[in-house]
Design a protein around this motif. Structure first.
Motif, short mmCIF file in Angstrom:
data_model
loop_
_atom_site.label_atom_id
_atom_site.label_comp_id
_atom_site.label_asym_id
_atom_site.label_seq_id
_atom_site.Cartn_x
_atom_site.Cartn_y
_atom_site.Cartn_z
N MET A 1 48.31 84.61 34.54
CA MET A 1 48.00 83.30 34.00
C MET A 1 46.89 82.66 34.84
O MET A 1 46.94 82.69 36.07
CB MET A 1 49.24 82.40 34.00
N ALA A 2 45.90 82.08 34.18
CA ALA A 2 44.76 81.48 34.87
C ALA A 2 45.18 80.22 35.62
O ALA A 2 46.07 79.47 35.17
CB ALA A 2 43.65 81.15 33.88
N LEU A 3 44.53 79.97 36.75
CA LEU A 3 44.77 78.75 37.50
C LEU A 3 44.09 77.58 36.79
O LEU A 3 42.92 77.64 36.45
CB LEU A 3 44.21 78.87 38.92
N LYS A 4 44.83 76.50 36.58
CA LYS A 4 44.26 75.31 35.97
C LYS A 4 43.48 74.53 37.03
O LYS A 4 44.01 74.23 38.10
CB LYS A 4 45.36 74.43 35.38
N CYS A 5 42.23 74.21 36.70
CA CYS A 5 41.34 73.57 37.68
C CYS A 5 40.79 72.25 37.14
O CYS A 5 40.61 72.08 35.94
CB CYS A 5 40.15 74.47 38.01
N VAL A 6 40.50 71.36 38.08
CA VAL A 6 39.80 70.11 37.80
C VAL A 6 38.65 70.01 38.80
O VAL A 6 38.80 70.38 39.96
CB VAL A 6 40.74 68.89 37.92
N ALA A 7 37.51 69.49 38.33
CA ALA A 7 36.36 69.26 39.21
C ALA A 7 35.99 67.78 39.16
O ALA A 7 35.90 67.20 38.07
CB ALA A 7 35.17 70.12 38.80
N ILE A 8 35.80 67.18 40.35
CA ILE A 8 35.43 65.77 40.43
C ILE A 8 34.20 65.65 41.32
O ILE A 8 34.22 66.06 42.48
CB ILE A 8 36.58 64.92 41.01
N ASP A 9 33.13 65.10 40.75
CA ASP A 9 31.88 64.93 41.50
C ASP A 9 31.04 63.89 40.78
O ASP A 9 30.92 63.94 39.55
CB ASP A 9 31.12 66.26 41.59
N ASP A 10 30.47 62.94 41.52
CA ASP A 10 29.67 61.90 40.87
C ASP A 10 28.26 62.38 40.53
O ASP A 10 27.49 61.63 39.95
CB ASP A 10 29.61 60.65 41.76
N GLU A 11 27.94 63.64 40.89
CA GLU A 11 26.62 64.20 40.57
C GLU A 11 26.76 65.14 39.37
O GLU A 11 27.38 66.20 39.46
CB GLU A 11 26.07 64.98 41.76
#
Length: 233
Positions: free
Chosen positions: A1-11
């Motif tokens: 099962m794939a890892l669930k990811c979130v990305a946070i960046d103001d750019e």
């Protein structure tokens, strides 16, 4: 099962790069991206994920403050253009700390560590020769095979983990109590307030001293029962 990811960046360009890199890994699923740290933090409080890519420097709250605010933190990979946040990543036990502009090979190494660590946390280990622990050292997660540990020494808030055939010990911010919780009782024993030894590395016990493969460590007064256990008393 794939890892669930979130990305946070103001750019926006940085987010696009992470999206591109993540798309090359079948083992990752990018479920959300945020240019606003507060919105990202709110999402994470309501939606558990496995891995978070988060920029350190953002205008509303920093990535460090965001991670500290999370009750159940996922694995963390910090991204930043600045080196002076390395200690914070160490303190928060981030999987890795990537400097911008992020090189794909360096990104790959960080992701592989995260995948490996996730497998470690969720695996049922049946073969003791392959058992391992992960510790945070030199700003990254280090995998240590239990069979390689000779002894562990406490140095205040830090531990030195001495490995067979290693030039220097692994230094990690951890207590003796915490590391003992991770070590099998039938393979390791605390013999002093400052020392844990691997039972298979003991060569002899004499005059309240344990002779290991490469060193001799004392047996503390509070742990004298260890000697009787080894004698079968």
């Amino acid at each position: 099962m794939a890892l669930k990811c979130v990305a946070i960046d103001d750019e926006p360009l940085a987010l696009e790069l992470i999206k591109n890199y993540v798309s090359r890994f079948p083992g990752l699923q990018l479920v959300q991206v945020f240019e606003d740290a507060l919105s990202g933090a709110e999402y994470l409080k309501q939606n558990p994920v496995d891995l978070l890519f988060v920029d350190v420097n953002m205008p509303d709250i920093s990535g460090v403050e965001l991670v500290r605010s999370l009750v159940n933190s996922p694995m963390i990979i910090f991204t930043t253009a600045y080196r002076n946040y390395a200690f914070e990543s160490y303190e928060l036990q981030a999987i890795d700390y990537l400097l911008k502009p992020i090189d794909f090979n360096r990104f790959t190494a960080a992701v592989e560590k995260a995948i490996d660590f996730h497998k470690y946390k969720n695996a049922t280990q049946e073969n003791t020769s392959d058992e391992s622990i992960y510790v945070y050292s030199e700003y990254k997660m280090i995998k240590i095979l239990l069979r390689d540990i000779e002894y562990i020494e406490s140095m205040g808030d830090y531990l030195k983990i001495y490995l067979c055939n290693a030039d220097k010990p692994v230094l990690t911010l951890m207590t003796m109590k915490k590391v003992l919780e991770r070590l099998p009782e039938d393979q390791f024993a605390r013999v002093h307030r400052s020392f844990i030894v691997a039972l298979t590395k003991i060569k002899s016990i004499h005059n309240r001293k344990v002779n290991l493969t490469h060193v001799e460590v004392p047996v503390g007064d509070a742990y004298s029962g260890f000697i009787n256990q080894q004698k079968g008393i």
